[in-house]
Design an enzyme around this catalytic site. Structure first.
Site, PDB file in Angstrom:
ATOM      1  N   PHE A   1       3.268  -8.304  -8.764  1.00 29.46           N
ATOM      2  CA  PHE A   1       4.320  -8.902  -8.345  1.00 29.46           C
ATOM      3  C   PHE A   1       5.080  -9.872  -9.364  1.00 29.46           C
ATOM      4  O   PHE A   1       4.235 -10.160 -10.300  1.00 29.46           O
ATOM      5  CB  PHE A   1       3.875  -9.761  -7.041  1.00 29.46           C
ATOM      6  CG  PHE A   1       4.123  -9.383  -5.815  1.00 29.46           C
ATOM      7  CD1 PHE A   1       4.805  -9.591  -4.742  1.00 29.46           C
ATOM      8  CD2 PHE A   1       3.093  -8.094  -5.459  1.00 29.46           C
ATOM      9  CE1 PHE A   1       4.891  -9.012  -3.679  1.00 29.46           C
ATOM     10  CE2 PHE A   1       3.042  -7.633  -4.406  1.00 29.46           C
ATOM     11  CZ  PHE A   1       4.016  -8.037  -3.404  1.00 29.46           C
TER      12      PHE A   1
ATOM     13  N   PHE B   1      -3.545  -0.545   7.044  1.00 27.75           N
ATOM     14  CA  PHE B   1      -4.242  -1.643   6.933  1.00 27.75           C
ATOM     15  C   PHE B   1      -5.409  -1.390   5.854  1.00 27.75           C
ATOM     16  O   PHE B   1      -5.220  -0.729   4.923  1.00 27.75           O
ATOM     17  CB  PHE B   1      -4.411  -2.183   8.061  1.00 27.75           C
ATOM     18  CG  PHE B   1      -3.388  -2.231   9.175  1.00 27.75           C
ATOM     19  CD1 PHE B   1      -2.166  -3.026   8.721  1.00 27.75           C
ATOM     20  CD2 PHE B   1      -3.167  -2.311  10.431  1.00 27.75           C
ATOM     21  CE1 PHE B   1      -1.150  -3.380   9.551  1.00 27.75           C
ATOM     22  CE2 PHE B   1      -2.377  -2.145  11.387  1.00 27.75           C
ATOM     23  CZ  PHE B   1      -1.286  -3.007  10.874  1.00 27.75           C
TER      24      PHE B   1
ATOM     25  N   TRP C   1       6.735  -0.759  -8.211  1.00 31.08           N
ATOM     26  CA  TRP C   1       7.836  -1.445  -7.546  1.00 31.08           C
ATOM     27  C   TRP C   1       9.135  -1.673  -8.138  1.00 31.08           C
ATOM     28  O   TRP C   1      10.097  -1.259  -7.946  1.00 31.08           O
ATOM     29  CB  TRP C   1       7.495  -2.538  -6.709  1.00 31.08           C
ATOM     30  CG  TRP C   1       8.391  -3.380  -5.770  1.00 31.08           C
ATOM     31  CD1 TRP C   1       8.573  -3.147  -4.661  1.00 31.08           C
ATOM     32  CD2 TRP C   1       9.510  -4.282  -6.417  1.00 31.08           C
ATOM     33  NE1 TRP C   1       9.717  -3.778  -4.179  1.00 31.08           N
ATOM     34  CE2 TRP C   1      10.141  -4.692  -5.331  1.00 31.08           C
ATOM     35  CE3 TRP C   1       9.897  -5.004  -7.597  1.00 31.08           C
ATOM     36  CZ2 TRP C   1      11.460  -5.412  -5.233  1.00 31.08           C
ATOM     37  CZ3 TRP C   1      10.648  -5.751  -7.724  1.00 31.08           C
ATOM     38  CH2 TRP C   1      11.700  -5.965  -6.356  1.00 31.08           C
TER      39      TRP C   1
ATOM     40  N   LYS D   1       6.852  -6.236  11.057  1.00 29.55           N
ATOM     41  CA  LYS D   1       6.050  -5.739   9.585  1.00 29.55           C
ATOM     42  C   LYS D   1       6.829  -4.963   8.829  1.00 29.55           C
ATOM     43  O   LYS D   1       6.637  -4.837   7.657  1.00 29.55           O
ATOM     44  CB  LYS D   1       5.101  -4.757  10.502  1.00 29.55           C
ATOM     45  CG  LYS D   1       4.044  -4.022   9.624  1.00 29.55           C
ATOM     46  CD  LYS D   1       3.137  -2.903  10.409  1.00 29.55           C
ATOM     47  CE  LYS D   1       2.464  -1.982   9.356  1.00 29.55           C
ATOM     48  NZ  LYS D   1       3.286  -1.278   8.798  1.00 29.55           N
TER      49      LYS D   1
ATOM     50  N   LYS E   1       0.916  -1.373  -0.179  1.00 28.33           N
ATOM     51  CA  LYS E   1       0.078   0.012   0.050  1.00 28.33           C
ATOM     52  C   LYS E   1       0.753   1.257  -0.031  1.00 28.33           C
ATOM     53  O   LYS E   1       0.498   2.170  -0.947  1.00 28.33           O
ATOM     54  CB  LYS E   1      -0.978  -0.051   1.247  1.00 28.33           C
ATOM     55  CG  LYS E   1      -1.942   1.313   1.390  1.00 28.33           C
ATOM     56  CD  LYS E   1      -2.902   0.999   2.388  1.00 28.33           C
ATOM     57  CE  LYS E   1      -2.418   0.490   3.651  1.00 28.33           C
ATOM     58  NZ  LYS E   1      -1.717   1.138   4.455  1.00 28.33           N
TER      59      LYS E   1
ATOM     60  N   ALA F   1      -3.083   1.715  12.869  1.00 31.21           N
ATOM     61  CA  ALA F   1      -4.648   1.762  12.386  1.00 31.21           C
ATOM     62  C   ALA F   1      -5.316   0.462  13.005  1.00 31.21           C
ATOM     63  O   ALA F   1      -6.876   0.576  13.182  1.00 31.21           O
ATOM     64  CB  ALA F   1      -4.589   1.263  10.719  1.00 31.21           C
TER      65      ALA F   1
ATOM     66  N   ARG G   1       2.525   8.443   7.039  1.00 26.33           N
ATOM     67  CA  ARG G   1       2.904   8.257   8.282  1.00 26.33           C
ATOM     68  C   ARG G   1       4.274   7.885   8.492  1.00 26.33           C
ATOM     69  O   ARG G   1       4.903   7.404   7.620  1.00 26.33           O
ATOM     70  CB  ARG G   1       2.047   6.866   8.927  1.00 26.33           C
ATOM     71  CG  ARG G   1       0.600   7.206   9.077  1.00 26.33           C
ATOM     72  CD  ARG G   1      -0.152   5.834   9.508  1.00 26.33           C
ATOM     73  NE  ARG G   1       0.044   4.700   8.746  1.00 26.33           N
ATOM     74  CZ  ARG G   1      -0.065   3.498   9.115  1.00 26.33           C
ATOM     75  NH1 ARG G   1      -0.497   3.071  10.215  1.00 26.33           N
ATOM     76  NH2 ARG G   1       0.144   2.519   8.296  1.00 26.33           N
TER      77      ARG G   1
ATOM     78  N   THR H   1       3.915   1.338  -1.028  1.00 29.45           N
ATOM     79  CA  THR H   1       4.661   1.737  -2.148  1.00 29.45           C
ATOM     80  C   THR H   1       3.725   2.118  -3.333  1.00 29.45           C
ATOM     81  O   THR H   1       4.252   2.852  -4.183  1.00 29.45           O
ATOM     82  CB  THR H   1       4.946   0.008  -2.627  1.00 29.45           C
ATOM     83  OG1 THR H   1       5.930  -0.616  -1.658  1.00 29.45           O
ATOM     84  CG2 THR H   1       5.727   0.041  -3.877  1.00 29.45           C
TER      85      THR H   1
END
Length: 558
Positions: A383, A303, A411, A107, A73, A275, A96, A75
């Protein structure tokens, strides 16, 4: 060919001096203060100076429920900002700040990845400009002043058994969840039970992210609930008369931090409430400043849409008095297959059946955004192991159901890989119908607000309150705290409060075990399931792989 790590990519990047980034935003020298070569604090006074400037479009990035497969997210948020700039839209990013707890734990950071990162990522993922340390210090200073008041005569008649203000540390440390303090005789304080939360769960973190200026910060700090008296009357920070000292400790932290992406797109990285246990959004100041300085500001909520987006739209947007222009819902084929029942170790294999089942999770989050009346776009975050048939399946599903979708390859390709997504976002903003409104009224009862979130966002059937929570509901109503928004602390892995129920569970009940009144922040926290406000470390913490070389080069940081 070996794939470079995020930190290797970041360390090879050519960063522009922060003065160049500030100049590009039209900031004057008195608007900002440098924190080294590549970081700066932008004064909150700048917002006042820009108050008559038109607001740019606010794009909220959210996602499906996270899985161990990763969603990317942050990214996508960074890559979309870069892509919008590439197609000629003056864009600012708002994110954030990462917490050291999950950074050192499991994480990972929150600086994006691949060729869609904010930099300097080593600084951002570690101490950065010291905001979290300032919040930790202010929080614990209040705890010390509270215990000292009791030690020195307890004029306020505070009941040590009913103190609700814990201590905090910005680390995952399960051993501190429950503690005893004040042992060792009269000189060492009054013995009582205590405990620690992680810094990002501190109400001061929430307040910093919701305050409009320094005066608002001080007012909110003064209204924080810290304890009850022996006759059960609430005690606030203003009763201790220490809001001035707390504000002093936060006078620098309130200013948003300015950095850049790998492609020199300006980015504000400021604040970081979790979150799942808090409201999960960067500061109102950063988002509003980005909107004043750009045609678009791309921001993210933590999230999935059930947590971060709901809280952004029910709490943050209310506090900031702004309306998002569109929502981007991030999904990956890997995560969708996990929601369809596929094991993580099998995700490299094509599996259209699992993918088809997992689409139900994405459908639920799309319905949530539509409930808020906002236009949206699905970003399929690519991906390298996704097959052509799997990508085609998701695109066909979206087309058949009328959902705008674009493939994101930020990415691997940076902003260039997000241009299709960027164009679709602009098209959606310019042509979409925006009927944004929160999903409950502030006049509703706490029970009604929680029920609205459970049924309209989670897709659940009912809410069950523990006996303790029932007593708190009655108490909060007597004190007038029932007119605040609700902030539900829930697992991020499921729409329900059971992390094992992935996909799109139906007919479940959310169990509220306890309520907390964040009076200064202006919301009521509802703790559900087994969500903890002090996480623990995994068996193999990420910290075990981190190091710094003799020349100062950082390794192992993602």
């Amino acid at each position: 060919m070996a794939v470079k790590s995020d930190i290797e990519i970041a360390q090879e990047a050519k960063l522009a001096p922060i003065s160049q980034i500030a100049d590009g935003l039209g900031l004057e020298e008195e608007d900002w203060e440098p924190y080294g070569r590549y970081k700066a604090k932008v004064s909150v006074q700048t917002l006042k100076k820009l108050q008559d400037e038109p607001d740019g479009k606010i794009i909220l990035v959210t996602s499906i429920n996270p899985t161990p497969a990763g969603e990317g997210k942050s990214t996508v948020t960074v890559g979309l900002g870069q892509a919008l700039n590439r197609i000629g839209k003056r864009t600012v990013i708002a994110l954030r700040e990462p917490s050291l707890g999950p950074t050192m734990g499991l994480k990972g950071g929150a600086a994006g990845g691949g060729y869609a990162q904010v930099v300097p990522m080593e600084d951002i993922n570690l101490h950065f400009t010291g905001d979290f340390h300032a919040i930790t210090t202010a929080h614990n200073a209040l705890a010390a002043l509270l215990d000292n008041h009791i030690q020195q005569g307890n004029v306020l008649n505070i009941d040590p058994r009913r103190i609700v203000w814990k201590r905090v540390v910005d680390l995952n440390d399960r051993a501190l969840r429950h503690t005893i303090i004040g042992l060792g005789g009269r000189a060492n304080g009054v013995p009582r039970e205590d405990g620690f939360d992680i810094t990002v769960a501190s109400e001061i973190m929430a307040i910093l992210c919701l305050s409009e200026n320094l005066a608002d910060l001080k007012k909110r700090l003064s209204e924080m609930l810290i304890a009850y008296t022996y006759d059960r009357k609430p005690v606030f920070v203003k009763d201790l008369k220490v809001e001035g000292a707390l504000t002093l400790l936060l006078k620098d932290a309130i200013h948003p931090n300015l950095v850049q992406t790998l492609e020199n797109t300006p980015a504000f990285v400021h604040g970081g409430p979790f979150a799942n246990i808090a409201h999960g959004c960067n500061s109102v100041l950063a988002t509003k400043m980005g909107a004043k300085l750009g045609d678009y500001v791309v921001t993210e909520a933590g999230f999935g849409a059930d947590l971060g987006a709901e809280k952004f739209l029910d709490i943050t947007a209310r506090a900031g008095h702004f309306t998002p222009s569109a929502v981007v819902i991030v999904a990956t084929i890997r995560a969708l297959k996990m929601h369809g029942g596929m094991a993580k170790e099998d995700l490299k294999q094509e599996n259209l059946d699992a993918l088809a089942k997992g689409m139900a999770n994405l459908a639920r989050h799309i319905e949530t955004v539509k409930t808020f009346g906002l236009p949206y776009v699905v970003a399929l975050n690519h991906f390298i192991f996704d097959t052509d048939r799997e990508v085609a399946y998701v695109k066909d599903w979206c087309a058949k159901n009328g959902h705008p979708v674009a493939l994101s390859k930020v990415w691997e390709d940076g902003g260039k890989g997000g241009e299709d997504l960027a164009r679709l976002v602009v098209e959606t903003v310019e042509s979409g119908v925006n009927r944004y409104q929160p999903i409950y009224r502030l006049e509703d009862s706490i029970e009604e607000k929680i029920s609205a979130v459970v049924t309209k966002v989670y897709g659940g059937k009912d809410v069950a309150f523990s006996a303790k929570a029932r007593k708190q509901l009655a108490s909060f109503k007597r004190h007038g705290w029932d007119k605040f928004p609700v902030c539900i602390a829930k697992t991020q892995y499921s729409l329900s409060d059971n992390p094992k129920l992935t996909g799109r569970p139906e007919g479940f009940t959310i169990h509220v075990r306890e309520l907390k009144a964040a009076v200064g922040a202006g919301f009521v926290v509802a703790l559900t399931g087994s969500v903890l406000t002090m996480p623990g470390l995994p068996k193999h913490p990420a910290a075990l792989d981190m190091d710094v070389l003799p020349d100062g080069k950082v390794t192992g940081l993602f």
